[in-house]
Design an enzyme around this catalytic site. Structure first.
Site, PDB file in Angstrom:
ATOM      1  N   ASP A   8       5.635  15.376  45.510  1.00  0.00           N
ATOM      2  CA  ASP A   8       6.720  16.072  46.226  1.00  0.00           C
ATOM      3  C   ASP A   8       6.577  16.044  47.753  1.00  0.00           C
ATOM      4  OD1 ASP A   8       6.116  16.890  43.562  1.00  0.00           O
ATOM      5  OD2 ASP A   8       7.509  18.556  43.729  1.00  0.00           O
ATOM      6  N   GLU A  37      12.625  15.684  46.482  1.00  0.00           N
ATOM      7  CA  GLU A  37      13.574  16.800  46.359  1.00  0.00           C
ATOM      8  C   GLU A  37      13.380  17.883  47.425  1.00  0.00           C
ATOM      9  OE1 GLU A  37      13.634  19.707  43.488  1.00  0.00           O
ATOM     10  OE2 GLU A  37      11.504  20.129  43.566  1.00  0.00           O
ATOM     11  N   ASN A  38      12.235  17.861  48.122  1.00  0.00           N
ATOM     12  CA  ASN A  38      11.983  18.849  49.185  1.00  0.00           C
ATOM     13  C   ASN A  38      11.922  18.196  50.559  1.00  0.00           C
ATOM     14  OD1 ASN A  38       9.775  20.030  46.785  1.00  0.00           O
ATOM     15  ND2 ASN A  38      11.517  21.244  47.433  1.00  0.00           N
ATOM     16  N   ASN A  65      14.593  20.371  40.709  1.00  0.00           N
ATOM     17  CA  ASN A  65      15.459  21.556  40.695  1.00  0.00           C
ATOM     18  C   ASN A  65      16.176  21.768  42.029  1.00  0.00           C
ATOM     19  OD1 ASN A  65      12.586  22.041  41.261  1.00  0.00           O
ATOM     20  ND2 ASN A  65      13.275  24.073  41.839  1.00  0.00           N
ATOM     21  N   HIS A  66      15.677  21.160  43.118  1.00  0.00           N
ATOM     22  CA  HIS A  66      16.372  21.248  44.413  1.00  0.00           C
ATOM     23  C   HIS A  66      17.326  20.068  44.637  1.00  0.00           C
ATOM     24  CE1 HIS A  66      14.430  24.798  45.942  1.00  0.00           C
ATOM     25  NE2 HIS A  66      13.261  24.333  45.554  1.00  0.00           N
ATOM     26  N   HIS A 144       9.050  17.225  35.833  1.00  0.00           N
ATOM     27  CA  HIS A 144       9.179  18.165  36.939  1.00  0.00           C
ATOM     28  C   HIS A 144       9.254  19.555  36.327  1.00  0.00           C
ATOM     29  CE1 HIS A 144       9.925  18.665  41.217  1.00  0.00           C
ATOM     30  NE2 HIS A 144      10.768  19.623  40.905  1.00  0.00           N
ATOM     31  N   HIS A 169       6.281  19.288  40.860  1.00  0.00           N
ATOM     32  CA  HIS A 169       6.993  20.560  41.083  1.00  0.00           C
ATOM     33  C   HIS A 169       6.110  21.704  41.564  1.00  0.00           C
ATOM     34  CE1 HIS A 169       9.835  23.857  40.869  1.00  0.00           C
ATOM     35  NE2 HIS A 169       9.053  24.490  40.022  1.00  0.00           N
ATOM     36  N   HIS A 171       3.487  21.668  43.402  1.00  0.00           N
ATOM     37  CA  HIS A 171       2.919  21.382  44.728  1.00  0.00           C
ATOM     38  C   HIS A 171       1.404  21.585  44.774  1.00  0.00           C
ATOM     39  CE1 HIS A 171       6.957  21.772  47.098  1.00  0.00           C
ATOM     40  NE2 HIS A 171       7.072  21.077  45.981  1.00  0.00           N
TER      41      HIS A 171
HETATM   42 FE   FE2 Z   1      10.721  21.374  42.243  1.00  0.00          FE
END
Ligand code: FE2
Length: 251
Positions: A8, A37-38, A65-66, A144, A169, A171
């Site tokens: 991520d 995604e981040n 999810n983001h 994830h 996910h 991190h």
């Molecule tokens: Fe995530």
């Protein structure tokens, strides 16, 4: 086939780590995939962060999810090598899998877990259906998910049917890279690419205040020295050969 999967990519420190380091090692790998995604200031993927990752040498970017936090993602999902989770309901924009070629073919799939996360369709059965219809020399599944148990359950469900299962996910990298009994390579979480002087990549003061006050706080990504966390996979002769975590720290 040698593949690097980058965990991520979190906000500016994550983008900086990838831009600074990936070009130096890019020629060691046939394919590079990153979870992005981040990447856009900690929430979602925008065109700028997409471009920076691609210019550094990333072939394919996955979400999570983001996925929907930045509206530019809709155009990216339509036109570019960007993948959202497979187990969104039918009709969701974009694709949950992507086929890459580097001499041999690799099918990349992302699914999202359902424990402590938004309830999506069943990732186990979604993968069954996809693997039934899509064939490739190698299959890499990114899970994830928040719960380690759910990631391990999915990995054992897929053992012997896919080349590798890598978690993302949380991190937080896990020290459990292994080969499962039927040959699939597995790691519960690759870890984040970003600053570890943080709370999962978020600014310590504002994140800590959520816990101390019990009230929502503004989200700000942390700044600071970045680390790149990734996992290397070697796949050869139709078989998964080896898995090794890879870490680089900004000087
Ligand atoms: Fe995530």
């Amino acid at each position: 086939m040698r593949l690097l999967f980058i965990g991520d990519v979190m906000a500016e420190p994550g983008l900086r780590a990838v831009s600074l380091h990936l070009p130096d090692i890019r020629d060691r790998y046939d394919l590079v995939i990153a979870n992005g995604e981040n990447a856009a200031r900690g929430k979602g993927l925008d065109k700028r962060s997409y471009r920076l990752l691609r210019e550094a040498g990333v072939d394919l970017i996955s979400l999570g999810n983001h996925a929907w936090d930045h509206k530019e993602v809709y155009e990216l999902l339509e036109k570019e090598p960007v993948v959202r989770a497979l187990n969104y309901p039918p009709g969701t924009p974009g694709k949950g899998f992507w086929r890459l070629e580097a001499g041999e073919s690799l099918l990349f799939v992302q699914v999202m877990g359902r424990i402590f996360m938004d309830p999506l369709d069943d990732p186990f059965r979604a993968l069954d259906a996809l693997l039934e219809r899509e064939k490739a020399d190698y299959v890499l599944v990114e899970v994830h998910a928040e719960a380690t148990s759910e990631k391990m359950a999915l990995a054992h469900y897929l053992d012997g049917r896919v080349s590798a299962v890598l978690g993302t996910h949380t991190h937080v990298p896990t020290l459990d890279a292994t080969r499962l009994p039927k040959g699939t390579l597995y790691q519960t979480d690759v870890g984040m690419t970003g600053t570890y002087q943080s709370i999962i990549g978020g600014e310590i003061e504002t994140f800590l205040a959520r816990f101390l006050t019990g009230r929502p706080q503004p989200f700000r990504a942390a700044e600071g020295k970045a680390r790149l966390h990734a996992t290397e996979l070697v796949l050869e002769g139709g078989r998964p050969l080896s898995i090794s975590p890879y870490v680089w720290e900004e000087p």
